[in-house]
Design a protein around this motif. Structure first.
Motif, PDB file in Angstrom:
ATOM      1  N   ARG A  21       0.856  -1.196   0.000  1.00  9.75           N
ATOM      2  CA  ARG A  21       0.000   0.000   0.000  1.00  9.75           C
ATOM      3  C   ARG A  21       0.889   1.242   0.000  1.00  9.75           C
ATOM      4  O   ARG A  21       1.487   1.600   1.015  1.00  9.75           O
ATOM      5  CB  ARG A  21      -0.919   0.001   1.218  1.00  9.75           C
ATOM      6  N   GLU A  22       0.971   1.905  -1.165  1.00  8.26           N
ATOM      7  CA  GLU A  22       1.841   3.061  -1.299  1.00  8.26           C
ATOM      8  C   GLU A  22       1.148   4.306  -0.767  1.00  8.26           C
ATOM      9  O   GLU A  22      -0.048   4.509  -0.967  1.00  8.26           O
ATOM     10  CB  GLU A  22       2.224   3.262  -2.758  1.00  8.26           C
ATOM     11  N   VAL A  23       1.926   5.155  -0.091  1.00  6.50           N
ATOM     12  CA  VAL A  23       1.449   6.453   0.369  1.00  6.50           C
ATOM     13  C   VAL A  23       1.789   7.459  -0.723  1.00  6.50           C
ATOM     14  O   VAL A  23       2.954   7.770  -0.958  1.00  6.50           O
ATOM     15  CB  VAL A  23       2.109   6.845   1.705  1.00  6.50           C
ATOM     16  N   VAL A  24       0.757   7.988  -1.397  1.00 10.61           N
ATOM     17  CA  VAL A  24       0.990   8.823  -2.570  1.00 10.61           C
ATOM     18  C   VAL A  24       0.802  10.307  -2.283  1.00 10.61           C
ATOM     19  O   VAL A  24       1.212  11.138  -3.093  1.00 10.61           O
ATOM     20  CB  VAL A  24       0.044   8.393  -3.711  1.00 10.61           C
ATOM     21  N   GLU A  25       0.206  10.648  -1.164  1.00 13.46           N
ATOM     22  CA  GLU A  25      -0.044  12.052  -0.879  1.00 13.46           C
ATOM     23  C   GLU A  25       1.189  12.685  -0.239  1.00 13.46           C
ATOM     24  O   GLU A  25       1.794  12.120   0.667  1.00 13.46           O
ATOM     25  CB  GLU A  25      -1.246  12.190   0.044  1.00 13.46           C
ATOM     26  N   HIS A  44       7.253   4.905  -0.898  1.00 16.34           N
ATOM     27  CA  HIS A  44       6.828   5.149   0.481  1.00 16.34           C
ATOM     28  C   HIS A  44       5.518   4.405   0.707  1.00 16.34           C
ATOM     29  O   HIS A  44       4.526   4.639   0.033  1.00 16.34           O
ATOM     30  CB  HIS A  44       6.641   6.660   0.697  1.00 16.34           C
ATOM     31  N   THR A  45       5.530   3.440   1.640  1.00 14.70           N
ATOM     32  CA  THR A  45       4.353   2.609   1.911  1.00 14.70           C
ATOM     33  C   THR A  45       3.975   2.712   3.379  1.00 14.70           C
ATOM     34  O   THR A  45       4.684   3.308   4.192  1.00 14.70           O
ATOM     35  CB  THR A  45       4.636   1.136   1.554  1.00 14.70           C
ATOM     36  N   LEU A  46       2.838   2.092   3.697  1.00 15.77           N
ATOM     37  CA  LEU A  46       2.404   2.071   5.088  1.00 15.77           C
ATOM     38  C   LEU A  46       3.388   1.313   5.976  1.00 15.77           C
ATOM     39  O   LEU A  46       3.453   1.552   7.184  1.00 15.77           O
ATOM     40  CB  LEU A  46       1.016   1.424   5.195  1.00 15.77           C
ATOM     41  N   TYR A  47       4.156   0.422   5.366  1.00 13.60           N
ATOM     42  CA  TYR A  47       5.136  -0.344   6.133  1.00 13.60           C
ATOM     43  C   TYR A  47       6.168   0.564   6.781  1.00 13.60           C
ATOM     44  O   TYR A  47       6.716   0.233   7.842  1.00 13.60           O
ATOM     45  CB  TYR A  47       5.813  -1.349   5.208  1.00 13.60           C
ATOM     46  N   ASP A  48       6.435   1.736   6.166  1.00 12.36           N
ATOM     47  CA  ASP A  48       7.433   2.652   6.720  1.00 12.36           C
ATOM     48  C   ASP A  48       7.001   3.249   8.053  1.00 12.36           C
ATOM     49  O   ASP A  48       7.819   3.871   8.738  1.00 12.36           O
ATOM     50  CB  ASP A  48       7.704   3.788   5.728  1.00 12.36           C
ATOM     51  N   HIS A  49       5.745   3.065   8.431  1.00  7.51           N
ATOM     52  CA  HIS A  49       5.232   3.686   9.651  1.00  7.51           C
ATOM     53  C   HIS A  49       5.034   2.687  10.790  1.00  7.51           C
ATOM     54  O   HIS A  49       4.415   3.036  11.799  1.00  7.51           O
ATOM     55  CB  HIS A  49       3.904   4.388   9.353  1.00  7.51           C
ATOM     56  N   ARG A 250      -3.811  -4.531  10.669  1.00 10.93           N
ATOM     57  CA  ARG A 250      -4.963  -4.640   9.759  1.00 10.93           C
ATOM     58  C   ARG A 250      -5.867  -3.412   9.900  1.00 10.93           C
ATOM     59  O   ARG A 250      -6.359  -2.866   8.907  1.00 10.93           O
ATOM     60  CB  ARG A 250      -5.739  -5.920  10.039  1.00 10.93           C
ATOM     61  N   ASN A 251      -6.091  -3.005  11.146  1.00  9.01           N
ATOM     62  CA  ASN A 251      -6.902  -1.801  11.364  1.00  9.01           C
ATOM     63  C   ASN A 251      -6.193  -0.563  10.802  1.00  9.01           C
ATOM     64  O   ASN A 251      -6.848   0.359  10.307  1.00  9.01           O
ATOM     65  CB  ASN A 251      -7.189  -1.627  12.852  1.00  9.01           C
ATOM     66  N   PHE A 252      -4.858  -0.526  10.904  1.00  4.94           N
ATOM     67  CA  PHE A 252      -4.078   0.572  10.352  1.00  4.94           C
ATOM     68  C   PHE A 252      -4.285   0.654   8.839  1.00  4.94           C
ATOM     69  O   PHE A 252      -4.485   1.736   8.270  1.00  4.94           O
ATOM     70  CB  PHE A 252      -2.604   0.364  10.706  1.00  4.94           C
ATOM     71  N   HIS A 253      -4.248  -0.522   8.181  1.00  2.00           N
ATOM     72  CA  HIS A 253      -4.453  -0.557   6.738  1.00  2.00           C
ATOM     73  C   HIS A 253      -5.847  -0.048   6.378  1.00  2.00           C
ATOM     74  O   HIS A 253      -6.022   0.720   5.416  1.00  2.00           O
ATOM     75  CB  HIS A 253      -4.255  -1.989   6.232  1.00  2.00           C
ATOM     76  N   SER A 254      -6.856  -0.455   7.151  1.00  2.00           N
ATOM     77  CA  SER A 254      -8.229   0.006   6.889  1.00  2.00           C
ATOM     78  C   SER A 254      -8.380   1.490   7.209  1.00  2.00           C
ATOM     79  O   SER A 254      -9.076   2.218   6.495  1.00  2.00           O
ATOM     80  CB  SER A 254      -9.214  -0.822   7.716  1.00  2.00           C
ATOM     81  N   ALA A 255      -7.720   1.941   8.299  1.00  2.00           N
ATOM     82  CA  ALA A 255      -7.840   3.348   8.696  1.00  2.00           C
ATOM     83  C   ALA A 255      -7.212   4.275   7.662  1.00  2.00           C
ATOM     84  O   ALA A 255      -7.615   5.443   7.548  1.00  2.00           O
ATOM     85  CB  ALA A 255      -7.197   3.565  10.061  1.00  2.00           C
ATOM     86  N   TYR A 256      -6.221   3.773   6.898  1.00  2.00           N
ATOM     87  CA  TYR A 256      -5.592   4.623   5.882  1.00  2.00           C
ATOM     88  C   TYR A 256      -6.606   5.020   4.812  1.00  2.00           C
ATOM     89  O   TYR A 256      -6.575   6.155   4.308  1.00  2.00           O
ATOM     90  CB  TYR A 256      -4.406   3.887   5.257  1.00  2.00           C
ATOM     91  N   ASP A 257      -7.522   4.097   4.468  1.00  2.00           N
ATOM     92  CA  ASP A 257      -8.574   4.459   3.512  1.00  2.00           C
ATOM     93  C   ASP A 257      -9.419   5.600   4.062  1.00  2.00           C
ATOM     94  O   ASP A 257      -9.759   6.541   3.334  1.00  2.00           O
ATOM     95  CB  ASP A 257      -9.455   3.240   3.236  1.00  2.00           C
ATOM     96  N   GLY A 258      -9.744   5.509   5.356  1.00  2.00           N
ATOM     97  CA  GLY A 258     -10.501   6.599   5.961  1.00  2.00           C
ATOM     98  C   GLY A 258      -9.712   7.894   5.987  1.00  2.00           C
ATOM     99  O   GLY A 258     -10.278   8.989   5.835  1.00  2.00           O
ATOM    100  N   LEU A 259      -8.382   7.789   6.174  1.00  2.00           N
ATOM    101  CA  LEU A 259      -7.541   8.984   6.190  1.00  2.00           C
ATOM    102  C   LEU A 259      -7.557   9.681   4.828  1.00  2.00           C
ATOM    103  O   LEU A 259      -7.663  10.909   4.736  1.00  2.00           O
ATOM    104  CB  LEU A 259      -6.108   8.593   6.573  1.00  2.00           C
TER     105      LEU A 259
END
Length: 363
Positions: A21-25, A44-49, A250-259
Motif C-alpha cells: 500500500r503506497e502512500v501517494v499524498e 513510500h508505503t504504510l510499512y514505513d510507519h 490490519r486496522n491501520f491498513h483500513s484506517a488509511y482508507d478513511g484517512l
C-alpha cells in the motif's frame, strides 16, 4: 509451535499488505523518509510507519521460549523413559484364578458359626450319653447289691435307655461328619486365603516399588516443570502481543482508507472556504476603495475651508480590515499572499491614497 507458525504466517501476510500500500499524498510522507532516512527511489508505503524492530523482538522472544520449552520437554521425556524402563523391570506377580471376596469371608464365617453350633450340640449329646451311662451303672450296682434279681419294670427301663444309645451315637456320627466336612471346606478356604494374601503382598510390594520410581521421576522434573509453565506463560503473552499487532496493522491498513477520504473532504472544505474568503476580501476591498474616494472628494471640496484644529481626525484614512488565516493553510492548498493582495488594492485605489498595512496606525 503451531500457534507461533500460524501467527508468523498472519504477520507476514499483513506486513506484505502494508508494503503493497503506497502512500501517494505529499502531506502523508513519513518524516523519516522526508529527512533522508529512506532508500533512494524506494516507494513510500504504510510499512514505513510500523516498528519492525518491535515485531522482530517479539518473534525472537517467542522463538527463544519455544527452544527452551523443547529442550525441557526432551529432557523430561528422556527421564520419563528411564522411569518407565525401571518400572517395566519391576516384577509384578500375575493374577491367579483365586477369587477371595468379602462375600467369601462372610460365608466362611457362617461355616465356622454352623460348625460351632454343631459342636455345641455334640457336647450336649455327649453329656446326655454320660447321664445314661451313669444311670445304667447305678442300676447295675443296685442289681448286684440285691442279688442280681431284675424285675420286668427294671428290665423295660434298662431296655428303653440302652435302645436310645444307638440313635444318639448315629446322630453324633452324622454331626461329626458334618463338622468334618465344614472343617475341610474351611481349611480349603484358609489355604486359598493364605495364597491370595501372599500373592497380594507380593503385588503390593511391586506397587510400592512402582510408586517409589514414579515419585523419583516427579521429584526430578518438578523444577523443570515449574520453569516450563513459566516459559509457556511468557510465550503465550508474546503470542498475544503479536496477535494484537496483527490486528492493529490490519486496522491501520483500513484506517488509511478513511484517512485518504478525510484528507479529500478537508481539501474540498478548504476550497469552499477559500472561495468565501476571497469573496469577502473582494467585498472589503471594494468598500475600502469607495470610502477612500469619498473621503478624498470631501477633502478636495471642503478641506481647504476647514481649520485644522476644528476636527483633526477628519484627515485620517479609512480603517482597513483583513481576513487572516489561522493554521497551516499551505498544507492543503496555496492561498493568495498579502503582498499580492495589497498590490491589487493599490492598483484599484490608484494614486489618490496610500492604504495602511495591517499593524500600521489606523489599521
Amino acid at each position: 509451535s503451531q500457534q507461533a507458525d500460524a501467527l508468523r504466517r498472519e504477520m507476514a501476510m499483513v506486513i506484505e499488505l502494508l508494503k503493497s500500500r503506497e502512500v501517494v499524498e505529499r502531506e502523508l510522507r513519513s518524516p523519516r523518509l522526508a529527512a533522508g532516512g529512506g532508500a533512494a527511489g524506494r516507494k513510500h508505503t504504510l510499512y514505513d510507519h510500523i516498528d519492525q524492530e518491535a515485531v522482530d523482538a517479539l518473534d525472537v522472544r517467542v522463538r527463544e521460549c519455544l527452544v527452551e520449552l523443547h529442550e525441557i520437554a526432551s529432557a523430561d521425556s528422556a527421564q520419563c523413559s528411564e522411569a518407565l524402563a525401571r518400572i517395566g523391570a519391576i516384577a509384578v506377580p500375575a493374577a491367579e484364578d483365586i477369587s477371595f471376596t468379602w462375600e467369601v469371608v462372610e460365608a466362611t464365617g457362617r461355616l465356622v458359626d454352623e460348625s460351632q453350633g454343631t459342636v455345641d450340640e455334640i457336647a450336649q449329646d455327649l453329656q446326655s450319653m454320660d447321664r445314661h451311662c451313669d444311670q445304667l451303672r447305678d442300676t447295675i450296682r443296685d442289681l448286684e447289691a440285691e442279688g442280681g434279681m431284675l424285675s420286668m419294670d427294671d428290665y423295660s427301663v434298662l431296655l428303653r435307655d440302652t435302645g436310645e444309645i444307638p440313635g444318639i451315637v448315629g446322630e453324633l456320627r452324622e454331626a461329626a461328619a458334618g463338622v468334618r466336612q465344614r472343617a475341610d471346606e474351611i481349611h480349603v478356604r484358609r489355604q486359598q486365603y493364605a495364597a491370595f494374601l501372599a500373592e497380594n503382598k507380593l503385588r503390593a510390594a511391586a506397587v510400592a516399588q512402582i510408586a517409589e520410581a514414579s515419585q523419583r521421576y516427579v521429584d526430578a522434573v518438578a523444577e523443570s516443570q515449574a520453569r516450563y509453565a513459566e516459559l509457556a506463560d511468557a510465550a503465550d503473552g508474546a503470542l498475544e502481543d503479536m496477535w494484537g499487532l496483527v490486528t492493529w496493522y490490519r486496522n491501520f491498513h483500513s484506517a488509511y482508507d478513511g484517512l485518504i477520504a478525510e484528507v479529500h473532504r478537508r481539501r474540498q472544505h478548504h476550497r469552499e472556504l477559500l472561495g468565501t474568503v476571497e469573496d469577502m476580501r473582494a467585498r472589503l476591498d471594494t468598500l475600502h476603495v469607495e470610502e477612500v474616494q469619498r473621503r478624498a472628494a470631501f477633502v478636495d471640496r471642503d478641506g481647504p475651508y476647514l481649520p485644522s484644529d476644528l476636527c483633526p481626525f477628519i484627515q485620517d484614512p479609512p480603517p482597513r480590515f483583513a481576513v487572516e488565516e489561522a493554521g497551516d493553510v499551505a498544507r492543503f492548498a496555496s492561498v493568495q499572499s498579502q503582498e499580492t493582495h495589497y498590490s491589487k488594492l493599490a492598483s484599484m485605489a490608484g494614486e489618490a491614497s496610500s492604504p495602511a498595512r495591517p499593524g500600521a496606525p489606523g489599521a
